[in-house]
Design a protein around this motif. Structure first.
Motif, PDB file in Angstrom:
ATOM      1  N   ALA A 128       0.835  -1.212   0.000  1.00 36.02           N
ATOM      2  CA  ALA A 128       0.000   0.000   0.000  1.00 36.02           C
ATOM      3  C   ALA A 128       0.867   1.257   0.000  1.00 36.02           C
ATOM      4  O   ALA A 128       1.942   1.277   0.596  1.00 36.02           O
ATOM      5  CB  ALA A 128      -0.888  -0.006   1.232  1.00 36.02           C
ATOM      6  N   ASN A 129       0.368   2.324  -0.661  1.00 39.96           N
ATOM      7  CA  ASN A 129       1.104   3.597  -0.666  1.00 39.96           C
ATOM      8  C   ASN A 129       0.986   4.335   0.663  1.00 39.96           C
ATOM      9  O   ASN A 129       1.768   5.219   0.966  1.00 39.96           O
ATOM     10  CB  ASN A 129       0.564   4.528  -1.763  1.00 39.96           C
ATOM     11  N   ASP A 130      -0.021   4.010   1.468  1.00 42.68           N
ATOM     12  CA  ASP A 130      -0.324   4.747   2.702  1.00 42.68           C
ATOM     13  C   ASP A 130      -0.506   6.221   2.353  1.00 42.68           C
ATOM     14  O   ASP A 130      -1.165   6.539   1.378  1.00 42.68           O
ATOM     15  CB  ASP A 130       0.765   4.521   3.754  1.00 42.68           C
ATOM     16  N   ASP A 131       0.131   7.138   3.107  1.00 42.35           N
ATOM     17  CA  ASP A 131      -0.037   8.565   2.806  1.00 42.35           C
ATOM     18  C   ASP A 131       1.049   9.097   1.874  1.00 42.35           C
ATOM     19  O   ASP A 131       1.150  10.301   1.651  1.00 42.35           O
ATOM     20  CB  ASP A 131      -0.070   9.383   4.104  1.00 42.35           C
ATOM     21  N   GLN A 132       1.885   8.237   1.339  1.00 42.24           N
ATOM     22  CA  GLN A 132       2.955   8.694   0.447  1.00 42.24           C
ATOM     23  C   GLN A 132       2.409   8.911  -0.960  1.00 42.24           C
ATOM     24  O   GLN A 132       1.591   8.123  -1.441  1.00 42.24           O
ATOM     25  CB  GLN A 132       4.098   7.657   0.401  1.00 42.24           C
ATOM     26  N   LYS A 133       2.873   9.970  -1.633  1.00 43.08           N
ATOM     27  CA  LYS A 133       2.343  10.250  -2.970  1.00 43.08           C
ATOM     28  C   LYS A 133       3.366   9.941  -4.055  1.00 43.08           C
ATOM     29  O   LYS A 133       3.030   9.492  -5.136  1.00 43.08           O
ATOM     30  CB  LYS A 133       1.917  11.721  -3.058  1.00 43.08           C
ATOM     31  N   ARG A 134       4.665  10.222  -3.786  1.00 44.35           N
ATOM     32  CA  ARG A 134       5.664  10.049  -4.848  1.00 44.35           C
ATOM     33  C   ARG A 134       6.497   8.798  -4.501  1.00 44.35           C
ATOM     34  O   ARG A 134       7.565   8.889  -3.947  1.00 44.35           O
ATOM     35  CB  ARG A 134       6.524  11.309  -4.953  1.00 44.35           C
ATOM     36  N   VAL A 135       5.952   7.616  -4.835  1.00 45.02           N
ATOM     37  CA  VAL A 135       6.585   6.368  -4.390  1.00 45.02           C
ATOM     38  C   VAL A 135       7.309   5.642  -5.537  1.00 45.02           C
ATOM     39  O   VAL A 135       7.088   5.936  -6.706  1.00 45.02           O
ATOM     40  CB  VAL A 135       5.540   5.396  -3.764  1.00 45.02           C
ATOM     41  N   MET A 136       8.178   4.698  -5.161  1.00 43.49           N
ATOM     42  CA  MET A 136       8.906   3.882  -6.139  1.00 43.49           C
ATOM     43  C   MET A 136       9.319   2.576  -5.458  1.00 43.49           C
ATOM     44  O   MET A 136       9.457   2.537  -4.227  1.00 43.49           O
ATOM     45  CB  MET A 136      10.145   4.645  -6.625  1.00 43.49           C
ATOM     46  N   THR A 137       9.524   1.504  -6.245  1.00 44.35           N
ATOM     47  CA  THR A 137       9.969   0.248  -5.635  1.00 44.35           C
ATOM     48  C   THR A 137      11.459   0.362  -5.276  1.00 44.35           C
ATOM     49  O   THR A 137      12.198   1.167  -5.863  1.00 44.35           O
ATOM     50  CB  THR A 137       9.795  -0.956  -6.589  1.00 44.35           C
ATOM     51  N   PRO A 138      11.922  -0.478  -4.306  1.00 48.18           N
ATOM     52  CA  PRO A 138      13.339  -0.425  -3.924  1.00 48.18           C
ATOM     53  C   PRO A 138      14.262  -0.647  -5.125  1.00 48.18           C
ATOM     54  O   PRO A 138      15.268   0.050  -5.286  1.00 48.18           O
ATOM     55  CB  PRO A 138      13.471  -1.574  -2.918  1.00 48.18           C
ATOM     56  N   ARG A 139      13.925  -1.591  -5.945  1.00 54.41           N
ATOM     57  CA  ARG A 139      14.790  -1.923  -7.081  1.00 54.41           C
ATOM     58  C   ARG A 139      14.872  -0.758  -8.074  1.00 54.41           C
ATOM     59  O   ARG A 139      15.958  -0.368  -8.516  1.00 54.41           O
ATOM     60  CB  ARG A 139      14.247  -3.181  -7.767  1.00 54.41           C
ATOM     61  N   ASP A 140      13.731  -0.186  -8.407  1.00 55.81           N
ATOM     62  CA  ASP A 140      13.727   0.939  -9.354  1.00 55.81           C
ATOM     63  C   ASP A 140      14.475   2.142  -8.776  1.00 55.81           C
ATOM     64  O   ASP A 140      15.172   2.865  -9.499  1.00 55.81           O
ATOM     65  CB  ASP A 140      12.295   1.342  -9.723  1.00 55.81           C
ATOM     66  N   ALA A 141      14.312   2.352  -7.465  1.00 57.12           N
ATOM     67  CA  ALA A 141      15.005   3.488  -6.834  1.00 57.12           C
ATOM     68  C   ALA A 141      16.521   3.296  -6.901  1.00 57.12           C
ATOM     69  O   ALA A 141      17.263   4.233  -7.197  1.00 57.12           O
ATOM     70  CB  ALA A 141      14.543   3.638  -5.386  1.00 57.12           C
ATOM     71  N   LEU A 142      16.958   2.065  -6.657  1.00 59.52           N
ATOM     72  CA  LEU A 142      18.409   1.817  -6.720  1.00 59.52           C
ATOM     73  C   LEU A 142      18.929   1.968  -8.139  1.00 59.52           C
ATOM     74  O   LEU A 142      19.989   2.558  -8.373  1.00 59.52           O
ATOM     75  CB  LEU A 142      18.722   0.392  -6.237  1.00 59.52           C
ATOM     76  N   LEU A 143      18.150   1.451  -9.095  1.00 59.24           N
ATOM     77  CA  LEU A 143      18.580   1.560 -10.498  1.00 59.24           C
ATOM     78  C   LEU A 143      18.623   3.025 -10.932  1.00 59.24           C
ATOM     79  O   LEU A 143      19.463   3.422 -11.742  1.00 59.24           O
ATOM     80  CB  LEU A 143      17.640   0.750 -11.409  1.00 59.24           C
ATOM     81  N   ALA A 144      17.724   3.822 -10.373  1.00 60.52           N
ATOM     82  CA  ALA A 144      17.715   5.253 -10.722  1.00 60.52           C
ATOM     83  C   ALA A 144      18.902   5.985 -10.101  1.00 60.52           C
ATOM     84  O   ALA A 144      19.284   7.058 -10.556  1.00 60.52           O
ATOM     85  CB  ALA A 144      16.407   5.888 -10.270  1.00 60.52           C
ATOM     86  N   GLY A 145      19.487   5.403  -9.046  1.00 56.83           N
ATOM     87  CA  GLY A 145      20.688   6.026  -8.470  1.00 56.83           C
ATOM     88  C   GLY A 145      20.545   6.552  -7.061  1.00 56.83           C
ATOM     89  O   GLY A 145      21.349   7.379  -6.618  1.00 56.83           O
ATOM     90  N   THR A 146      19.538   6.041  -6.317  1.00 53.72           N
ATOM     91  CA  THR A 146      19.456   6.465  -4.923  1.00 53.72           C
ATOM     92  C   THR A 146      20.678   5.922  -4.176  1.00 53.72           C
ATOM     93  O   THR A 146      21.220   4.878  -4.541  1.00 53.72           O
ATOM     94  CB  THR A 146      18.155   5.940  -4.256  1.00 53.72           C
ATOM     95  N   THR A 147      21.124   6.619  -3.139  1.00 53.69           N
ATOM     96  CA  THR A 147      22.236   6.084  -2.354  1.00 53.69           C
ATOM     97  C   THR A 147      21.719   5.394  -1.099  1.00 53.69           C
ATOM     98  O   THR A 147      22.334   4.434  -0.624  1.00 53.69           O
ATOM     99  CB  THR A 147      23.236   7.193  -1.970  1.00 53.69           C
ATOM    100  N   HIS A 148      20.604   5.865  -0.553  1.00 55.39           N
ATOM    101  CA  HIS A 148      20.036   5.276   0.657  1.00 55.39           C
ATOM    102  C   HIS A 148      18.511   5.342   0.545  1.00 55.39           C
ATOM    103  O   HIS A 148      17.981   6.320   0.029  1.00 55.39           O
ATOM    104  CB  HIS A 148      20.436   6.071   1.895  1.00 55.39           C
ATOM    105  N   MET A 149      17.854   4.315   1.081  1.00 57.74           N
ATOM    106  CA  MET A 149      16.384   4.302   1.073  1.00 57.74           C
ATOM    107  C   MET A 149      15.850   4.205   2.496  1.00 57.74           C
ATOM    108  O   MET A 149      16.420   3.484   3.309  1.00 57.74           O
ATOM    109  CB  MET A 149      15.877   3.077   0.308  1.00 57.74           C
ATOM    110  N   VAL A 150      14.758   4.921   2.752  1.00 60.26           N
ATOM    111  CA  VAL A 150      14.068   4.793   4.036  1.00 60.26           C
ATOM    112  C   VAL A 150      12.786   4.011   3.784  1.00 60.26           C
ATOM    113  O   VAL A 150      11.983   4.403   2.934  1.00 60.26           O
ATOM    114  CB  VAL A 150      13.712   6.174   4.619  1.00 60.26           C
ATOM    115  N   ILE A 151      12.612   2.914   4.498  1.00 57.91           N
ATOM    116  CA  ILE A 151      11.412   2.096   4.324  1.00 57.91           C
ATOM    117  C   ILE A 151      10.804   1.840   5.693  1.00 57.91           C
ATOM    118  O   ILE A 151      11.464   1.281   6.569  1.00 57.91           O
ATOM    119  CB  ILE A 151      11.731   0.751   3.624  1.00 57.91           C
ATOM    120  N   GLY A 152       9.560   2.283   5.862  1.00 57.76           N
ATOM    121  CA  GLY A 152       8.915   2.132   7.157  1.00 57.76           C
ATOM    122  C   GLY A 152       7.844   1.073   7.153  1.00 57.76           C
ATOM    123  O   GLY A 152       8.105  -0.113   7.345  1.00 57.76           O
ATOM    124  N   ARG A 153       6.605   1.515   6.905  1.00 61.86           N
ATOM    125  CA  ARG A 153       5.462   0.622   7.100  1.00 61.86           C
ATOM    126  C   ARG A 153       5.517  -0.706   6.345  1.00 61.86           C
ATOM    127  O   ARG A 153       5.058  -1.713   6.888  1.00 61.86           O
ATOM    128  CB  ARG A 153       4.168   1.393   6.803  1.00 61.86           C
TER     129      ARG A 153
END
Ligand code: C5P
Length: 235
Positions: free
Chosen positions: A188-213
């Protein structure tokens, strides 16, 4: 200082017992712990210090998102500067002087935390930004604040994974991009609006991800974290 993992589990819980339980479940995994306002309001600096002491090898991101006049933010950061966290943050919209003074305060101890700036919260979209009087596309506001953050000398920004590509181009490869609003396939997106999967975020070049719920609200948080780690293998 512990090595810096790519994933931080957002321990959005109000008490030490629950936070320690989550930290325990992540033990041995390459996952850091993000302690935010909810935990800080419940347990304060002593709570952070306890997690630090009981999990010396876990990277900690203290996400308090300071936003006040420069003197107040710098003074507050001086109070927490020797607690031994790896990252902490403030709002870039507090301005250049606030960020510069904050950085000086954080750097007043040996082995300082790295200071990041929140650009635009991932729970805001163009309409929500317009409603608070910022009539610019989120992407433009994020880029403007990231450049200001870089000018202040901070280590990086907290932004949505959707902004990674333009920010990499604007801020270069050494700039930290810490991205919340991460949702594994099917969750579920919960209250987040601009979301992405962990894999896509890493491929896009994120250095760190915060994952909560997606981890913390799961019936089995450790399994959820392991599944996420599995999903980014070879990414
Ligand atoms: O549960 P979820 O994965 O949405 O948690 C995201 C975490 O990241 C929350 O602790 C939230 O406070 C934090 N965060 C965010 N957006 C930002 C900065 C931090 O969602 N821009």
């Amino acid at each position: 200082m512990p090595n810096r993992p790519k994933i931080y589990c957002a321990c959005d819980v109000p008490d030490l017992h629950s936070a320690l339980n989550l930290a325990q479940q992540m033990d041995g995994l390459p996952i850091g712990i993000k302690l935010g306002l909810e935990f800080f309001m419940g347990e304060g600096l002593n709570g952070v210090a306890t997690i630090r002491r009981k999990h010396p090898d876990t990277s900690i991101f203290l996400d308090l998102k300071f936003h006040d006049i420069p003197n107040t933010v710098a003074s507050a950061l001086r109070v927490i500067s020797d607690i031994g966290v790896d990252y902490t943050n403030l709002h870039a919209s507090g301005g250049l002087e606030m960020m510069q003074r904050a950085l000086d305060a954080v750097n007043s101890v040996p082995n300082p935390a790295r200071l990041l700036a929140v650009t635009v919260l991932t729970a805001l979209d163009d309409d929500a930004l317009g409603a608070v009087g910022q009539q610019v596309p989120v992407a433009d506001q994020v880029a403007r604040l990231a450049l200001l953050t870089q000018q202040a000398g901070l280590a990086g920004v907290v932004c949505s994974a959707h902004e990674i590509l333009p920010l990499r181009a604007a801020c270069g490869n050494d700039f930290i991009l810490m991205t919340p609003g991460i949702r594994p396939e099917g969750s579920a997106n919960d209250d987040q609006k601009r979301v992405m999967t962990p894999r896509d975020a890493l491929l896009a070049g994120t250095t760190h991800m915060v994952i909560g719920r997606p981890i913390t609200q799961s019936d089995n948080p450790r399994q959820a974290a392991e599944d996420i780690l599995e999903s980014i293998l070879n990414a």
